[in-house]
Scaffold this motif. Structure first.
Motif, PDB file in Angstrom:
ATOM      1  N   GLY A 102       0.774  -1.230   0.000  1.00  0.00           N
ATOM      2  CA  GLY A 102       0.000   0.000   0.000  1.00  0.00           C
ATOM      3  C   GLY A 102       0.806   1.281   0.000  1.00  0.00           C
ATOM      4  O   GLY A 102       0.233   2.360  -0.150  1.00  0.00           O
ATOM      5  N   VAL A 103       2.124   1.190   0.191  1.00  0.00           N
ATOM      6  CA  VAL A 103       2.968   2.381   0.195  1.00  0.00           C
ATOM      7  C   VAL A 103       3.561   2.570  -1.194  1.00  0.00           C
ATOM      8  O   VAL A 103       4.360   1.749  -1.652  1.00  0.00           O
ATOM      9  CB  VAL A 103       4.094   2.275   1.246  1.00  0.00           C
ATOM     10  CG1 VAL A 103       4.995   3.495   1.183  1.00  0.00           C
ATOM     11  CG2 VAL A 103       3.495   2.133   2.637  1.00  0.00           C
ATOM     12  N   HIS A 104       3.127   3.632  -1.872  1.00  0.00           N
ATOM     13  CA  HIS A 104       3.586   3.904  -3.226  1.00  0.00           C
ATOM     14  C   HIS A 104       4.019   5.368  -3.334  1.00  0.00           C
ATOM     15  O   HIS A 104       3.752   6.185  -2.451  1.00  0.00           O
ATOM     16  CB  HIS A 104       2.475   3.612  -4.243  1.00  0.00           C
ATOM     17  CG  HIS A 104       1.969   2.204  -4.194  1.00  0.00           C
ATOM     18  ND1 HIS A 104       2.663   1.152  -4.722  1.00  0.00           N
ATOM     19  CD2 HIS A 104       0.828   1.692  -3.661  1.00  0.00           C
ATOM     20  CE1 HIS A 104       1.981   0.039  -4.531  1.00  0.00           C
ATOM     21  NE2 HIS A 104       0.865   0.338  -3.884  1.00  0.00           N
ATOM     22  N   LYS A 105       4.664   5.668  -4.442  1.00  0.00           N
ATOM     23  CA  LYS A 105       5.132   7.025  -4.701  1.00  0.00           C
ATOM     24  C   LYS A 105       3.966   8.009  -4.628  1.00  0.00           C
ATOM     25  O   LYS A 105       2.930   7.816  -5.238  1.00  0.00           O
ATOM     26  CB  LYS A 105       5.784   7.081  -6.085  1.00  0.00           C
ATOM     27  CG  LYS A 105       6.319   8.451  -6.458  1.00  0.00           C
ATOM     28  CD  LYS A 105       6.951   8.408  -7.837  1.00  0.00           C
ATOM     29  CE  LYS A 105       7.463   9.787  -8.254  1.00  0.00           C
ATOM     30  NZ  LYS A 105       8.063   9.753  -9.608  1.00  0.00           N
ATOM     31  N   PRO A 160      -3.558  10.918  -5.654  1.00  0.00           N
ATOM     32  CA  PRO A 160      -4.580  11.050  -6.698  1.00  0.00           C
ATOM     33  C   PRO A 160      -4.220  10.249  -7.949  1.00  0.00           C
ATOM     34  O   PRO A 160      -5.095   9.671  -8.593  1.00  0.00           O
ATOM     35  CB  PRO A 160      -4.607  12.560  -6.974  1.00  0.00           C
ATOM     36  CG  PRO A 160      -4.120  13.187  -5.709  1.00  0.00           C
ATOM     37  CD  PRO A 160      -3.095  12.226  -5.162  1.00  0.00           C
ATOM     38  N   GLU A 161      -2.935  10.205  -8.297  1.00  0.00           N
ATOM     39  CA  GLU A 161      -2.517   9.458  -9.489  1.00  0.00           C
ATOM     40  C   GLU A 161      -2.766   7.958  -9.308  1.00  0.00           C
ATOM     41  O   GLU A 161      -3.222   7.282 -10.240  1.00  0.00           O
ATOM     42  CB  GLU A 161      -1.028   9.702  -9.765  1.00  0.00           C
ATOM     43  CG  GLU A 161      -0.666  11.123 -10.181  1.00  0.00           C
ATOM     44  CD  GLU A 161      -0.626  12.095  -8.997  1.00  0.00           C
ATOM     45  OE1 GLU A 161      -0.564  13.299  -9.237  1.00  0.00           O
ATOM     46  OE2 GLU A 161      -0.647  11.614  -7.846  1.00  0.00           O
ATOM     47  N   GLU A 162      -2.502   7.446  -8.102  1.00  0.00           N
ATOM     48  CA  GLU A 162      -2.722   6.025  -7.859  1.00  0.00           C
ATOM     49  C   GLU A 162      -4.208   5.693  -7.861  1.00  0.00           C
ATOM     50  O   GLU A 162      -4.627   4.656  -8.376  1.00  0.00           O
ATOM     51  CB  GLU A 162      -2.107   5.633  -6.513  1.00  0.00           C
ATOM     52  CG  GLU A 162      -2.212   4.157  -6.218  1.00  0.00           C
ATOM     53  CD  GLU A 162      -1.652   3.795  -4.860  1.00  0.00           C
ATOM     54  OE1 GLU A 162      -1.731   2.611  -4.497  1.00  0.00           O
ATOM     55  OE2 GLU A 162      -1.138   4.696  -4.175  1.00  0.00           O
ATOM     56  N   ILE A 163      -5.024   6.582  -7.291  1.00  0.00           N
ATOM     57  CA  ILE A 163      -6.471   6.368  -7.282  1.00  0.00           C
ATOM     58  C   ILE A 163      -7.012   6.322  -8.706  1.00  0.00           C
ATOM     59  O   ILE A 163      -7.822   5.468  -9.068  1.00  0.00           O
ATOM     60  CB  ILE A 163      -7.175   7.466  -6.464  1.00  0.00           C
ATOM     61  CG1 ILE A 163      -6.778   7.363  -4.977  1.00  0.00           C
ATOM     62  CG2 ILE A 163      -8.684   7.375  -6.616  1.00  0.00           C
ATOM     63  CD1 ILE A 163      -7.288   8.496  -4.125  1.00  0.00           C
ATOM     64  N   GLU A 164      -6.547   7.249  -9.547  1.00  0.00           N
ATOM     65  CA  GLU A 164      -7.003   7.292 -10.939  1.00  0.00           C
ATOM     66  C   GLU A 164      -6.563   6.037 -11.694  1.00  0.00           C
ATOM     67  O   GLU A 164      -7.343   5.430 -12.428  1.00  0.00           O
ATOM     68  CB  GLU A 164      -6.443   8.541 -11.622  1.00  0.00           C
ATOM     69  CG  GLU A 164      -6.751   8.644 -13.111  1.00  0.00           C
ATOM     70  CD  GLU A 164      -8.233   8.785 -13.400  1.00  0.00           C
ATOM     71  OE1 GLU A 164      -8.639   8.503 -14.540  1.00  0.00           O
ATOM     72  OE2 GLU A 164      -8.984   9.177 -12.477  1.00  0.00           O
TER      73      GLU A 164
END
Length: 285
Positions: free
Chosen positions: A88-91, A110-114
């Motif tokens: 779950g830990v991402h850039k 926001p980028e990961e959610i998209e």
């Protein structure tokens, strides 16, 4: 980069920093700790900042840097360290926590959610429901209704069968394969630890119900070496844990363990060869 957001209950006298085993957090060297910026006018007081993405499961801790050079380590249970989550830990994500409270909340960027939404969104939803449009336009001739029609084969029809031809009737075995094999063992990757004067305790959670109420001690085997410990649970499949490159030597003949089936965990008590504080359980490769 990884975003940090730390809250503090009370009246802080100093600034919060993050220090840890990863090189980006100073490798436990306080002068190299990542300092966070204080947000004025908020209650509770908050500190925010960014650090390079650390290695998964590497250990870290919050400290309060007070005027004059004094340092207060956050008071975690059993004086243990925090650990970056394995998943779950991402850039670009944000880690939220409170000084002295072990819980860590993860907020995706926001980028990961998209990206996640795009990868899971159904194709017909993206097209504005092309399937529904096909049904509205063609009615019963639409592809959606094709499987509901009834077809009858005339009695005098000639049926041709062979490889690759579908003629109905009972299923035919095309090819036999091997059944999936149960893995010989499964690695246990989650554990926590605490440091005391002459011992280090390692807490290993196990799946609920894995350890029986009676006879659990006989299922678990332990191995102790100067800078390595391991355990094996003789279940099906076997569960194994191995921790290499301990921070300091242990007295192998004095190490003990408890199998706590009612708590779904195993506790290894590692006796230190030298009485000294351990700031990390393992040495960085």
């Amino acid at each position: 980069m990884l975003n940090f957001e730390v809250s503090f209950e009370g009246s802080p006298d100093g600034d919060v920093a993050v220090v840890g085993a990863d090189e980006s957090l100073g490798m436990w060297d306080l002068p190299k700790a990542a300092r966070l910026a204080r947000s004025e006018g908020e209650a509770p007081t908050r500190w925010t900042g960014q650090v390079p993405l650390p290695a998964p499961e590497s250990e870290f801790r919050l400290v309060m840097l007070r005027p004059g050079g004094a340092v207060d380590w956050e008071p975690l249970p059993n004086q243990g360290n925090r650990r970056f989550p394995a998943r779950g830990v991402h850039k670009g994500c944000t880690l939220r926590m409170q000084f002295g409270i072990p819980r860590i909340a993860i907020e995706a960027s926001p980028e990961e959610i998209e990206a996640n939404a795009r990868s899971h969104r159904k194709l017909e939803d993206r097209r504005g429901s092309a399937l529904q449009e096909n049904v509205d336009r063609k009615g019963e001739n639409a592809y959606y209704f094709a499987h509901t029609r009834s077809f009858e084969v005339p009695p005098d029809a000639k049926i041709i069968s062979g490889p690759g031809l579908i003629t109905g009737g009972a299923p035919v075995l095309l090819e036999a394969g091997h059944a999936l094999e149960v893995p010989e063992h499964v690695w246990l990757k989650e554990y926590s630890w605490s440091d005391s004067k002459d011992k280090v305790k390692v807490y290993v959670p196990v799946p609920e119900g894995l350890l029986p109420g009676d006879g659990a001690d006989g299922l678990v085997e332990f191995e102790y070496e100067a800078k390595r410990v391991a355990l094996t649970i003789n279940s099906k499949p076997k569960r194994k844990l191995q921790i290499d490159k301990l921070a300091e030597d242990i007295a192998t003949e004095q190490c003990t363990a408890r199998v706590e089936a009612h708590k779904n965990r195993i506790v290894m008590q590692l006796t230190k060869k030298k009485q000294m504080t351990w700031h990390a359980l393992t040495k960085k490769p």
